[in-house]
Design a protein around this motif. Sequence first.
Motif: not given
Length: 361
Positions: A77, A80, A84, A296, A300, A305, A311
């Motif tokens: 998390s 991302t 993101g 990770s 993602v 993204m 996530a």
Amino acid sequence: MSRRARTLALRTRALRVVGWTLLAILVVAPVLWVLFFAPTTGKLATSFGSAVHDPKDFLITVLNGVTAAALYFVVASGFTLIFGLMRVVNMAHGAFFLFGGYVALRLQRNLVGEGAGFGLTSAQVNMTHWLVPAIVATLVIAAMGLTMQQVFLRWNQGQELRQALITIAISIILADQMLAHFGGVAEDIAWPRNFDKFVNLRVEGIQYTATRLVILAIAVAIGVLLWFWLKRTRTGMVIRAGVDDRAMVSALGINIQLTFAIAFAVGSALAGLGGVIGGSFASLAPGVDANWLLYSLVVVIIGGMGSLGGAAIGSLLLGLTSNFSAAYLPSSYTYYSIIFTFVLVAIVLAVRPLGLFGRPA
């Protein structure tokens, strides 16, 4: 519409149909194998047998997959969130994970009074001995991430390749320094004695370890807090707007640099907290950082993204796939279980190139 455009549209539609079909097969075939066909004896016998023969082990595998997904979510998390909003593939995320675990490990041993000694047991550790190192390590990694973003990444925004190379260099330096200072022997953070027990779930007589349930509870709490922050606060709304249209957010006069700094600090802090939990759940050793960076990235890629829900779903799919393939493949083929993870990634990308919840940048 031209003939070429129609052909291209038909080809795209056909590829999506094939992709969804493969995804359905990937889901249905393992379920059928686990429920009805996995033998309990013979050359193709699995570790647990089929769910029909042993529902208790099936439920334990489900719980193992969900609790592993919880840890994946805590770490991914943060990844991302940075990826993101800022389009920065932070290749030092795994190094932050490992360093956060090592910071907590040293602090815990100092608090208990063992110095840098080895072999702490849960009987020697109370809640303070675990919670204080976890908080300190999280804050230390948040500060490291913020420093890295301000010193090395702020001046080259939008240059994704350069930023990726910078974070790779930082991760290599951190990995070498951790090996020099903490050694190459695998070590683990001791859970508090309150958590080191089994809980009767009153389902099929399952006695399940409390530590995994604690990890699940922490992940749910983090998910709720992140959701509230992103959906109900001004900073969260700015972050979500920045994911959709970064240029427009800047044009509105919003201090996007402050938003970037906050997002990077929070994302790095989650990596540090994940390192503490991961070091308690398994162990800390050279190479663990690369593994968690890979996890990770997989989460993602699957989830999309910048999507918190993505996530969560990506973590759940990864956790269940890895645990079920390891438990229900024939015993002599369990080392092929990692292949199923990348098959899942390939099929998701074939169906949804931006991930299940991804949107165009």
